[in-house]
Design a protein around this motif. Structure first.
Motif, mmCIF file in Angstrom:
data_model
loop_
_atom_site.group_PDB
_atom_site.id
_atom_site.type_symbol
_atom_site.label_atom_id
_atom_site.label_comp_id
_atom_site.label_asym_id
_atom_site.label_seq_id
_atom_site.Cartn_x
_atom_site.Cartn_y
_atom_site.Cartn_z
ATOM 1 N N VAL A 184 0.854 -1.193 0.000
ATOM 2 C CA VAL A 184 0.000 0.000 0.000
ATOM 3 C C VAL A 184 0.884 1.236 0.000
ATOM 4 O O VAL A 184 1.609 1.503 0.961
ATOM 5 C CB VAL A 184 -0.933 0.014 1.228
ATOM 6 C CG1 VAL A 184 -1.812 1.255 1.205
ATOM 7 C CG2 VAL A 184 -1.790 -1.252 1.257
ATOM 8 N N SER A 185 0.844 2.016 -1.082
ATOM 9 C CA SER A 185 1.690 3.201 -1.199
ATOM 10 C C SER A 185 0.953 4.493 -0.842
ATOM 11 O O SER A 185 1.579 5.499 -0.522
ATOM 12 C CB SER A 185 2.245 3.313 -2.622
ATOM 13 O OG SER A 185 1.191 3.373 -3.577
ATOM 14 N N ARG A 186 -0.369 4.472 -0.915
ATOM 15 C CA ARG A 186 -1.163 5.628 -0.483
ATOM 16 C C ARG A 186 -2.266 5.122 0.431
ATOM 17 O O ARG A 186 -3.005 4.203 0.083
ATOM 18 C CB ARG A 186 -1.763 6.376 -1.668
ATOM 19 C CG ARG A 186 -2.532 7.636 -1.245
ATOM 20 C CD ARG A 186 -3.020 8.444 -2.437
ATOM 21 N NE ARG A 186 -3.647 9.690 -2.016
ATOM 22 C CZ ARG A 186 -4.175 10.597 -2.829
ATOM 23 N NH1 ARG A 186 -4.139 10.408 -4.149
ATOM 24 N NH2 ARG A 186 -4.718 11.704 -2.361
ATOM 25 N N ASN A 187 -2.374 5.732 1.599
ATOM 26 C CA ASN A 187 -3.315 5.241 2.609
ATOM 27 C C ASN A 187 -3.962 6.442 3.287
ATOM 28 O O ASN A 187 -3.605 6.834 4.396
ATOM 29 C CB ASN A 187 -2.574 4.368 3.624
ATOM 30 C CG ASN A 187 -3.512 3.725 4.628
ATOM 31 O OD1 ASN A 187 -4.694 3.531 4.356
ATOM 32 N ND2 ASN A 187 -2.988 3.375 5.795
ATOM 33 N N ASP A 188 -4.938 7.047 2.608
ATOM 34 C CA ASP A 188 -5.617 8.239 3.089
ATOM 35 C C ASP A 188 -7.083 7.921 3.379
ATOM 36 O O ASP A 188 -7.605 6.895 2.936
ATOM 37 C CB ASP A 188 -5.543 9.359 2.048
ATOM 38 C CG ASP A 188 -4.111 9.792 1.767
ATOM 39 O OD1 ASP A 188 -3.279 9.668 2.679
ATOM 40 O OD2 ASP A 188 -3.842 10.241 0.632
ATOM 41 N N PRO A 189 -7.772 8.785 4.114
ATOM 42 C CA PRO A 189 -9.189 8.534 4.415
ATOM 43 C C PRO A 189 -10.078 8.415 3.184
ATOM 44 O O PRO A 189 -11.110 7.733 3.220
ATOM 45 C CB PRO A 189 -9.583 9.747 5.265
ATOM 46 C CG PRO A 189 -8.308 10.185 5.895
ATOM 47 C CD PRO A 189 -7.255 9.950 4.859
ATOM 48 N N SER A 190 -9.706 9.075 2.076
ATOM 49 C CA SER A 190 -10.556 9.071 0.886
ATOM 50 C C SER A 190 -9.899 8.446 -0.334
ATOM 51 O O SER A 190 -10.569 8.280 -1.368
ATOM 52 C CB SER A 190 -10.991 10.497 0.539
ATOM 53 O OG SER A 190 -11.737 11.079 1.595
ATOM 54 N N TYR A 191 -8.617 8.105 -0.245
ATOM 55 C CA TYR A 191 -7.902 7.569 -1.410
ATOM 56 C C TYR A 191 -6.922 6.483 -0.967
ATOM 57 O O TYR A 191 -6.379 6.526 0.138
ATOM 58 C CB TYR A 191 -7.130 8.675 -2.140
ATOM 59 C CG TYR A 191 -7.982 9.795 -2.652
ATOM 60 C CD1 TYR A 191 -8.616 9.711 -3.888
ATOM 61 C CD2 TYR A 191 -8.167 10.946 -1.883
ATOM 62 C CE1 TYR A 191 -9.417 10.743 -4.356
ATOM 63 C CE2 TYR A 191 -8.968 11.984 -2.341
ATOM 64 C CZ TYR A 191 -9.586 11.876 -3.580
ATOM 65 O OH TYR A 191 -10.383 12.901 -4.034
ATOM 66 N N PHE A 192 -6.707 5.518 -1.846
ATOM 67 C CA PHE A 192 -5.663 4.524 -1.590
ATOM 68 C C PHE A 192 -5.039 4.101 -2.914
ATOM 69 O O PHE A 192 -5.639 4.221 -3.992
ATOM 70 C CB PHE A 192 -6.210 3.296 -0.850
ATOM 71 C CG PHE A 192 -7.221 2.483 -1.619
ATOM 72 C CD1 PHE A 192 -6.830 1.589 -2.618
ATOM 73 C CD2 PHE A 192 -8.568 2.592 -1.331
ATOM 74 C CE1 PHE A 192 -7.763 0.836 -3.311
ATOM 75 C CE2 PHE A 192 -9.509 1.841 -2.022
ATOM 76 C CZ PHE A 192 -9.103 0.968 -3.021
ATOM 77 N N THR A 193 -3.825 3.596 -2.820
ATOM 78 C CA THR A 193 -3.136 2.991 -3.952
ATOM 79 C C THR A 193 -2.358 1.798 -3.431
ATOM 80 O O THR A 193 -1.680 1.896 -2.405
ATOM 81 C CB THR A 193 -2.168 3.979 -4.629
ATOM 82 O OG1 THR A 193 -2.891 5.093 -5.157
ATOM 83 C CG2 THR A 193 -1.413 3.299 -5.770
ATOM 84 N N PHE A 194 -2.470 0.667 -4.109
ATOM 85 C CA PHE A 194 -1.661 -0.486 -3.737
ATOM 86 C C PHE A 194 -1.369 -1.329 -4.974
ATOM 87 O O PHE A 194 -2.017 -1.190 -6.018
ATOM 88 C CB PHE A 194 -2.315 -1.334 -2.634
ATOM 89 C CG PHE A 194 -3.651 -1.948 -2.984
ATOM 90 C CD1 PHE A 194 -3.752 -3.023 -3.859
ATOM 91 C CD2 PHE A 194 -4.817 -1.469 -2.394
ATOM 92 C CE1 PHE A 194 -4.980 -3.597 -4.155
ATOM 93 C CE2 PHE A 194 -6.047 -2.031 -2.692
ATOM 94 C CZ PHE A 194 -6.131 -3.101 -3.569
ATOM 95 N N ILE A 195 -0.366 -2.193 -4.842
ATOM 96 C CA ILE A 195 -0.013 -3.111 -5.912
ATOM 97 C C ILE A 195 -0.912 -4.336 -5.818
ATOM 98 O O ILE A 195 -1.024 -4.961 -4.758
ATOM 99 C CB ILE A 195 1.469 -3.533 -5.824
ATOM 100 C CG1 ILE A 195 2.374 -2.299 -5.926
ATOM 101 C CG2 ILE A 195 1.807 -4.535 -6.926
ATOM 102 C CD1 ILE A 195 2.242 -1.543 -7.232
ATOM 103 N N ILE A 196 -1.559 -4.682 -6.902
ATOM 104 C CA ILE A 196 -2.457 -5.839 -6.924
ATOM 105 C C ILE A 196 -1.630 -7.119 -6.783
ATOM 106 O O ILE A 196 -0.657 -7.311 -7.516
ATOM 107 C CB ILE A 196 -3.252 -5.869 -8.240
ATOM 108 C CG1 ILE A 196 -4.043 -4.570 -8.410
ATOM 109 C CG2 ILE A 196 -4.183 -7.077 -8.288
ATOM 110 C CD1 ILE A 196 -4.649 -4.384 -9.782
ATOM 111 N N PRO A 197 -1.982 -7.986 -5.840
ATOM 112 C CA PRO A 197 -1.198 -9.218 -5.646
ATOM 113 C C PRO A 197 -1.358 -10.181 -6.817
ATOM 114 O O PRO A 197 -2.161 -9.955 -7.729
ATOM 115 C CB PRO A 197 -1.779 -9.801 -4.353
ATOM 116 C CG PRO A 197 -3.149 -9.229 -4.255
ATOM 117 C CD PRO A 197 -3.084 -7.859 -4.871
ATOM 118 N N ALA A 198 -0.604 -11.260 -6.790
ATOM 119 C CA ALA A 198 -0.634 -12.267 -7.853
ATOM 120 C C ALA A 198 -1.918 -13.086 -7.744
ATOM 121 O O ALA A 198 -1.982 -14.071 -7.007
ATOM 122 C CB ALA A 198 0.593 -13.170 -7.755
ATOM 123 N N LEU A 199 -2.946 -12.666 -8.455
ATOM 124 C CA LEU A 199 -4.240 -13.337 -8.449
ATOM 125 C C LEU A 199 -4.390 -14.193 -9.697
ATOM 126 O O LEU A 199 -4.027 -13.773 -10.800
ATOM 127 C CB LEU A 199 -5.375 -12.311 -8.402
ATOM 128 C CG LEU A 199 -5.419 -11.364 -7.205
ATOM 129 C CD1 LEU A 199 -6.474 -10.294 -7.435
ATOM 130 C CD2 LEU A 199 -5.701 -12.133 -5.922
#
Length: 263
Positions: free
Chosen positions: A198-213
């Protein structure tokens, strides 16, 4: 169900505060879904409940034949009434000038599904049961797959997923019960997103790398103890789900079996 069927249907759900407006008394309705059905399960259900004179394999075979014909016709430029929708192809993107050509870098073919008018009266006859207000639930409203730029639709493992919503900051002390989780729509198996992704962890926004699904269809769940104040945690995690199915690859279908999973 026909509109004149005496057996009434109903759906239930809860109210969640609508943070997109300034009104404090504005809520949205979240349906409480009872089950996830694919074609195989529906064929099995029709037989076990005595709703069909055919066997499960006969129903599946008939569906495969119909789907194959419908798919060929849609791909050939026809509009096809199939299931709950009328299906057709469309092309997105700009075409500049009278001599413009299809450019894969700017244009793409998409599938358009329009609900059939025959169901409109049925929908008017469904009663809605409104449950209690769910205060403080983390609510994801929109996710964007950065690689494909698709919204609330595709997932590209190994690439970034941007999300928007309310109360979606991941905080808490409950260990493995906190964070983002991809839930396989067919098996219900969970894949947690490592907090290190998780590179962005805000109350209204987030960004993370999708795992190997693996290829398939997934729901995205969020669980957090964030309650609107970073200094005060909720006593226990609150978990909520993005109501859209997200697809990895071909949705779990193989080259030998390209049947879709219908929810």
């Amino acid at each position: 169900m026909a509109a004149n069927d005496s057996k009434m249907r109903s759906i239930a759900g809860t109210l969640v505060a609508n943070k997109l407006t300034a009104r404090e008394d504005d809520f949205t309705f979240n349906v409480t879904y009872l089950a996830n059905w694919n074609i195989d399960a529906l064929c099995r259900f029709a037989v076990t409940r005595g709703k069909s004179k055919f066997t499960e394999s006969e129903l599946r075979s008939a569906y495969n034949d119909l789907f194959s014909v419908a798919q060929d016709e849609v791909y050939s430029g026809s509009t096809v009434e199939f299931g709950f929708c009328t299906n057709s192809l469309g092309v997105d993107g700009p075409f500049i000038g009278p001599g413009a050509k299809f450019d894969p870098a700017k244009n793409s073919v998409n599938l358009r599904c329009t609900p059939r008018s025959v169901f409109r009266k049925d929908l008017d006859n469904i009663s809605v049961i409104v449950g209690e207000i769910k205060e403080g639930l983390p609510t994801i409203s929109r996710v964007t797959d950065v690689y494909t730029q698709s919204v609330n639709d595709k997932l590209t493992p190994g690439n970034s997923l941007n999300g928007e919503g309310n109360r979606i900051k991941i905080v808490g002390t409950e260990g493995n019960t906190i964070g983002f989780f991809f839930v396989n729509a067919e098996t219900e198996a969970e894949t947690a997103v490592p907090i290190t992704s998780v590179s962005r962890n805000d109350p209204s926004y987030f960004t993370f790398i999708i795992p190997a699904l693996a290829d398939g269809k997934y729901y995205l769940d969020i669980a957090t103890q964030y309650g609107g104040n970073s200094k005060t945690l909720l006593k226990e995690p609150r978990r909520n789900r993005l109501p859209y199915l997200l697809t990895v690859g071909n949705g779990g279908n193989t080259d030998d079996d390209d049947r879709p999973v219908i929810e």
